[in-house]
Write a protein that holds these residues in place. Structure first.
Motif, PDB file in Angstrom:
ATOM      1  N   SER A 111       2.927  54.698  47.728  1.00 41.47           N
ATOM      2  CA  SER A 111       2.516  54.825  46.331  1.00 41.47           C
ATOM      3  C   SER A 111       1.017  55.083  46.212  1.00 41.47           C
ATOM      4  CB  SER A 111       2.907  53.562  45.555  1.00 41.47           C
ATOM      5  OG  SER A 111       2.681  53.748  44.179  1.00 41.47           O
ATOM      6  N   ILE A 112       0.229  54.436  47.041  1.00 38.65           N
ATOM      7  CA  ILE A 112      -1.217  54.675  47.034  1.00 38.65           C
ATOM      8  C   ILE A 112      -1.505  56.125  47.424  1.00 38.65           C
ATOM      9  CG2 ILE A 112      -3.393  54.121  48.201  1.00 38.65           C
ATOM     10  CD1 ILE A 112      -2.355  51.193  48.348  1.00 38.65           C
ATOM     11  N   GLU A 113      -0.811  56.625  48.430  1.00 36.93           N
ATOM     12  CA  GLU A 113      -0.995  58.022  48.837  1.00 36.93           C
ATOM     13  C   GLU A 113      -0.642  58.973  47.702  1.00 36.93           C
ATOM     14  OE1 GLU A 113       1.240  58.698  52.405  1.00 36.93           O
ATOM     15  OE2 GLU A 113      -0.127  57.494  53.629  1.00 36.93           O
TER      16      GLU A 113
ATOM     17  N   ALA B  34      -7.675  53.596  37.656  1.00 40.65           N
ATOM     18  CA  ALA B  34      -6.643  54.640  37.588  1.00 40.65           C
ATOM     19  C   ALA B  34      -5.571  54.403  38.642  1.00 40.65           C
ATOM     20  CB  ALA B  34      -7.275  56.014  37.764  1.00 40.65           C
ATOM     21  N   LEU B  35      -5.970  53.967  39.827  1.00 40.96           N
ATOM     22  CA  LEU B  35      -5.000  53.695  40.888  1.00 40.96           C
ATOM     23  C   LEU B  35      -4.119  52.505  40.520  1.00 40.96           C
ATOM     24  CD1 LEU B  35      -3.903  54.453  43.659  1.00 40.96           C
ATOM     25  CD2 LEU B  35      -5.642  52.955  44.660  1.00 40.96           C
ATOM     26  N   VAL B  36      -4.706  51.466  39.955  1.00 46.32           N
ATOM     27  CA  VAL B  36      -3.940  50.293  39.522  1.00 46.32           C
ATOM     28  C   VAL B  36      -2.948  50.695  38.434  1.00 46.32           C
ATOM     29  CG1 VAL B  36      -4.136  48.087  38.282  1.00 46.32           C
ATOM     30  CG2 VAL B  36      -5.641  48.569  40.220  1.00 46.32           C
ATOM     31  N   GLU B  37      -3.375  51.528  37.501  1.00 46.22           N
ATOM     32  CA  GLU B  37      -2.465  52.012  36.450  1.00 46.22           C
ATOM     33  C   GLU B  37      -1.308  52.803  37.069  1.00 46.22           C
ATOM     34  OE1 GLU B  37      -2.539  54.929  32.540  1.00 46.22           O
ATOM     35  OE2 GLU B  37      -4.435  54.079  33.264  1.00 46.22           O
ATOM     36  N   HIS B  38      -1.631  53.642  38.045  1.00 44.21           N
ATOM     37  CA  HIS B  38      -0.597  54.407  38.750  1.00 44.21           C
ATOM     38  C   HIS B  38       0.407  53.465  39.421  1.00 44.21           C
ATOM     39  CE1 HIS B  38       1.234  57.296  41.518  1.00 44.21           C
ATOM     40  NE2 HIS B  38       0.983  56.421  42.471  1.00 44.21           N
TER      41      HIS B  38
ATOM     42  N   ASN C  30       1.142  50.418  38.586  1.00 43.46           N
ATOM     43  CA  ASN C  30       1.924  49.714  37.565  1.00 43.46           C
ATOM     44  C   ASN C  30       2.996  50.611  36.954  1.00 43.46           C
ATOM     45  OD1 ASN C  30       0.874  47.102  37.747  1.00 43.46           O
ATOM     46  ND2 ASN C  30      -0.899  47.663  36.520  1.00 43.46           N
ATOM     47  N   LYS C  31       2.758  51.908  36.944  1.00 45.34           N
ATOM     48  CA  LYS C  31       3.754  52.843  36.409  1.00 45.34           C
ATOM     49  C   LYS C  31       4.823  53.181  37.438  1.00 45.34           C
ATOM     50  CE  LYS C  31       0.852  55.130  32.993  1.00 45.34           C
ATOM     51  NZ  LYS C  31       0.158  56.375  32.635  1.00 45.34           N
ATOM     52  N   GLY C  32       4.419  53.326  38.709  1.00 48.53           N
ATOM     53  CA  GLY C  32       5.347  53.806  39.725  1.00 48.53           C
ATOM     54  C   GLY C  32       5.775  52.787  40.755  1.00 48.53           C
ATOM     55  N   GLY C  33       5.155  51.622  40.729  1.00 46.16           N
ATOM     56  CA  GLY C  33       5.535  50.573  41.670  1.00 46.16           C
ATOM     57  C   GLY C  33       4.979  50.804  43.048  1.00 46.16           C
ATOM     58  N   PRO C  34       5.189  49.885  43.918  1.00 45.78           N
ATOM     59  CA  PRO C  34       5.893  48.630  43.684  1.00 45.78           C
ATOM     60  C   PRO C  34       5.047  47.663  42.869  1.00 45.78           C
ATOM     61  CG  PRO C  34       4.954  48.597  45.875  1.00 45.78           C
ATOM     62  CD  PRO C  34       4.670  49.958  45.294  1.00 45.78           C
ATOM     63  N   LEU C  35       5.707  46.660  42.313  1.00 50.03           N
ATOM     64  CA  LEU C  35       4.968  45.631  41.592  1.00 50.03           C
ATOM     65  C   LEU C  35       4.052  44.894  42.552  1.00 50.03           C
ATOM     66  CD1 LEU C  35       7.779  44.151  39.334  1.00 50.03           C
ATOM     67  CD2 LEU C  35       5.815  45.518  38.608  1.00 50.03           C
ATOM     68  N   GLY C  36       3.071  44.222  41.992  1.00 48.93           N
ATOM     69  CA  GLY C  36       2.117  43.476  42.805  1.00 48.93           C
ATOM     70  C   GLY C  36       2.741  42.240  43.423  1.00 48.93           C
TER      71      GLY C  36
ATOM     72  N   TRP D 286       0.045  44.857  38.657  1.00 49.98           N
ATOM     73  CA  TRP D 286      -1.228  44.904  39.379  1.00 49.98           C
ATOM     74  C   TRP D 286      -2.398  44.744  38.429  1.00 49.98           C
ATOM     75  CZ3 TRP D 286      -1.450  44.766  44.483  1.00 49.98           C
ATOM     76  CH2 TRP D 286      -0.351  45.183  45.219  1.00 49.98           C
ATOM     77  N   THR D 287      -3.448  44.115  38.923  1.00 52.45           N
ATOM     78  CA  THR D 287      -4.762  44.106  38.281  1.00 52.45           C
ATOM     79  C   THR D 287      -5.742  44.594  39.339  1.00 52.45           C
ATOM     80  OG1 THR D 287      -5.339  41.860  38.979  1.00 52.45           O
ATOM     81  CG2 THR D 287      -4.158  42.083  36.863  1.00 52.45           C
TER      82      THR D 287
END
Length: 82
Positions: free
Chosen positions: A36-38, A50-54, A56-62, A68-69
């Motif tokens: 997901s980070i990639e 922006a990465l944290v928002e991504h 939270n939209k696409g997972g996985p959850l934190g 995620w925060t």
């Protein structure tokens, strides 16, 4: 002997070890998170918020199934980097 005369396989074995610092195989969660980070980076989400928002939209959850925060992401990255 010059660099040009060393077979590429020898160079790969010696220098191209992408997981040389790994102490254990990644967990399923870590694999999903890395993917997901990639995808986030590929979509241009290079800033933390922006990465944290991504994520939270696409997972996985934190951790613990929470959204995620910036703080939870940084804490986990620090933990995984130890």
């Amino acid at each position: 002997m010059t660099m040009n005369s060393i077979p590429i396989n020898a160079l790969q074995e010696r220098y191209l070890q992408p997981h040389q610092a790994r102490q254990r195989p990644p967990t399923t969660f870590e694999d999903l998170l890395g993917d997901s980070i990639e995808r986030g980076f590929a979509a241009g989400h290079w800033e933390l918020d922006a990465l944290v928002e991504h994520l939270n939209k696409g997972g996985p959850l934190g951790p613990n199934g929470q959204p995620w925060t910036a703080e939870s992401f940084q804490t986990l990255m620090k933990t995984l980097g130890e």
